[in-house]
Write an enzyme that holds these catalytic residues in place. Sequence first.
Site, PDB file in Angstrom:
ATOM      1  CB  SER A 135      -0.928   0.003   1.225  1.00 16.57           C
ATOM      2  OG  SER A 135      -1.782  -1.114   1.208  1.00 16.57           O
TER       3      SER A 135
ATOM      4  CG  HIS B  61      -2.344   3.875   3.326  1.00 16.36           C
ATOM      5  ND1 HIS B  61      -3.675   3.690   3.651  1.00 16.36           N
ATOM      6  CD2 HIS B  61      -1.848   2.646   3.067  1.00 16.36           C
ATOM      7  CE1 HIS B  61      -3.975   2.403   3.562  1.00 16.36           C
ATOM      8  NE2 HIS B  61      -2.880   1.752   3.208  1.00 16.36           N
TER       9      HIS B  61
END
Length: 390
Positions: A198, A250
């Site tokens: 991610s 993230h």
Amino acid sequence: MMAQEPPKEIQIRVHSRRGGNTIHPVDAETPPPLPSPATANQSPVVYREVKHFKKWFTWLIPSFVVANVVMFFITMYVNDCPKNSVSCVAGFLGRFSFQPFKENPLLGPSSSTLQKMGALDVNKVVHRHQGWLLITCMWLHGGVFHLLANMLSLLVIGLRLEQEFGFVRIGLLYLISGFGGSLMSALFIQDNISVGASGALFGLLGAMLSELITNWTIYANKVAALLTLVFIIVINLAVGILPHVDNFAHIGGFLSGFFLGFVFLIRPQFGWLSQRYAPPGYFSTSTTPKFKIYQCILWVISLILLIVGFTVGLVMLLRGVDANDHCSWCHYLSCVPTSMWSCKTHPVSCLSDQIGDQLTLTCSSGKNRTYTLVNATTSQIQGLCTQLCR
């Protein structure tokens, strides 16, 4: 009085054809053998490759997808649920079957298996100097759902970027952004392991945003493209405030990719291209620099911020600093507690007591249960503990 014929213009037309693009002047008259300044604007049509805008053959991003899928199969083979757990999901898959839903709702391996395969464990990085875990965790996934979501996103985002900018720049951007996401995750989340691509994916999103900004003048429908991209980024970051989602990875990946985009994805001006790829004998009355001033400023600032950020982050991590001690509100960036869920994600632990075929587990919270199990292995005990305490 005769009207003077205006000089011919050289125009660049970029054709999106695989294997390279061409430019050609509009004028197609045949010039004299030796062009002179008076006849420089009457050059023949020439076809030359414009490397700055050619469409690259995409192979690296698909290779990354294959590598992630292969690593997941290897992880499930090592996991061997029937041997190391009391119960499994999809038992007909044999040693590729999944851990119980209560232990891993993503249809995947156990936490102990992920640790063996190279999941990010801050204690190992700090105290055992296993810094490579910041990279290896990018190639592991917690389950089928986790893998599918990341790989589909990688194909959608990555293929377009690799086609536009080539495998070298996008490959470096992917790896460095993933490292940045792992680094930020390690600074803020130190009680649990972390896996997934991610951070690297958000790096590609960040690079798309900075690429739009730094190459602003060559885009049509600028505002619409900017608003659409910002909306996608905000939605994805907003999902990260849910529990059990590592939003720090993230954010770290996004910031790394955003600044890397100013460094790696800068494009030259069209005026410079027209000079560089003009036909022989063509003379321009003015000289256009390769890059605009604002592009150069963003390049320098971004490079400085990247070097400083990664250096400070690594020093803090290797010294065992918990970033939450210096930012009392930062934990809300990864999870916002509500009446529907809790953000407590401390690792579970149990006391075990084996008497004959009776195994009694007691959670740190006081909850206990007795199982009928002969010669329970460490993996089985850990799996039962996870199911009991969550």
